[in-house]
Design an enzyme around this catalytic site. Structure first.
Site: not given
Length: 419
Positions: A159, A306
């Site tokens: 990310y 996530d």
């Protein structure tokens, strides 16, 4: 600080930093709190959450002065940009804020505004509590077994956005470096290729694990589990595991490892100890279902977190009720886990529970645990009575379907009854 197109409330007081070393805040009873309603259904769930949070604050002898900020579509209308400096600077100055969902295009367009806010404000811990509310339909037999808090590192891993697009000169340079200098030519096939880098640092890992352990201590949670894929990615995810254990063993007298638990305590942890253990990520996804009650606080990297928090959310009824928050040192930005669902924007029909419960996280960060518990109890009372929005109504029998705003009104009524 002055702002270009944002109005600072005339009433209310600023939250300040009481201790720079610990990040402890000095929180008045009338704080100024920035809020971003968000894109899509944010225009519905944002005001609904405000109404509920105002009621809980008032019921516990406090008040909130809301400071409206803009990001995404609302910012493009007002500033002609996605993330104006007003928004970032205001959250930085006022320290504790809440936001609705922001739209991120897939495969093209601007990078995630959610990620950008976390990185610009160094909100390095994405915190996602997952617990079941009575009355919410679930695909598992006993959803009450799920009561877990995931601490997901926010600034590193894939990310971080360090990647090169196929067909560019830059990606060819990186490809040549990997092939010629690093000797990985066997995986660099001919033809278009995209390349990304996965940074995991000791600094980022250790401060994330400290947050997780501190939370476990403060909230009487018996274990912290480091989740990783270190059996394959030894120098990134394996290092995360090793650095996590270093924090526990070197900095916390309250912690014991799982090996110590069995070698010294015969598998029975003393009440004043927190067991720190680790699990491989794919196995952990299985154990969320098969051994749900064994896990309390999770510390993991961005991508793993996530996947895992979404899978855990499915067990308690879905992302429509899953809250979240982003913690830094003396800063918090609460936000629901779900997306912006633009096709439902403005229809006053979606479930605002996730954003309301994100407000509970914000209250707890402020030290307002009584107000936070009141929010949770009132939401649960509303849902268990059968007063629900369309998403839950279609899964239950005999309920009353209400609009987003009507659900918020019902929660407020229950706050007043329970206070």
């Amino acid at each position: 600080m002055s702002y270009d197109k944002v109005e600072v409330p005339a009433e209310g007081s600023k939250i300040t930093l009481a201790d720079e070393e610990t990040g402890e805040l000095d929180v008045p009873d009338d704080p100024i709190v920035p809020i971003i309603h968000g894109d899509g259904i944010g225009t519905d769930v944002g005001p609904a959450a405000q109404k509920v949070l105002d009621a809980a604050a008032e019921a516990t002898g406090r008040s909130i002065s809301w400071m409206r900020l803009y990001a995404g579509a609302s910012a493009r209308e007002k500033y002609d940009e996605n993330l104006p400096s007003d928004t970032v600077d205001a959250i930085r100055e006022f320290r504790v804020a809440i936001k609705g969902p922001l739209t991120t295009p897939v495969g093209a367009g601007f990078r995630s505004l959610n990620v950008a806010l976390r990185q610009k404000l160094d909100l390095y811990a994405n915190v996602r509590p997952t617990y079941h509310l009575d009355g919410v339909p679930s695909p598992v037999k006993d959803p009450s077994e799920m009561d877990m808090v995931t601490f997901r590192e926010n600034t590193e891993d894939v990310y971080a956005g360090i990647e090169w697009e196929a067909g560019t000169d830059d990606v060819q340079e990186v490809k040549a470096f990997v092939e010629d200098e690093m000797g990985y030519d066997e995986v660099m096939h001919d033809g278009p290729i995209g390349i990304g880098i996965k940074p995991i640092t000791e600094f980022g890992t250790k401060r994330l694990v400290r947050q997780a352990i501190d939370y476990a201590i403060e909230n009487d949670r018996p274990s912290v589990t480091l989740v990783h894929k270190g059996n394959i990615m030894k120098f990134t995810e394996g290092a995360f595991r090793d650095w996590g254990y270093e924090v526990a063993e070197e900095e916390y007298d309250e912690c014991i490892t799982e090996d110590e638990l069995w070698e010294e305590y015969d598998g029975e942890a003393p009440e004043d100890k927190i067991v720190v253990k680790d699990r491989i990520a794919d196995n952990m996804l299985q154990q969320l279902l098969t051994r749900t009650g064994d896990y309390d606080v999770i510390a993991t990297m961005n991508l793993n977190g996530d996947y895992m928090s979404d899978a855990a959310g499915a067990q308690i009824g879905g992302l429509g009720i899953a809250p979240g928050g982003n913690f830094g040192d003396g800063r918090c930005l609460a936000e629901p886990v779900h997306g912006s669902a633009p096709k439902y924007a403005g229809e006053d029909k979606v479930n605002p529970t996730a954003m309301i419960l994100s407000g509970r996280i914000m209250f707890e960060y402020l030290g307002w645990k009584d107000a936070g518990q009141l929010v949770r109890d009132a939401v649960e009372e509303t849902i268990s009575s059968g007063t629900v929005t369309y998403d839950l109504h279609r899964q239950i029998e005999g309920g009353t379907k209400v609009a987003t705003s009507e659900f918020a009104d019902a929660v407020v009524e229950n706050i007043e009854k329970l206070a």
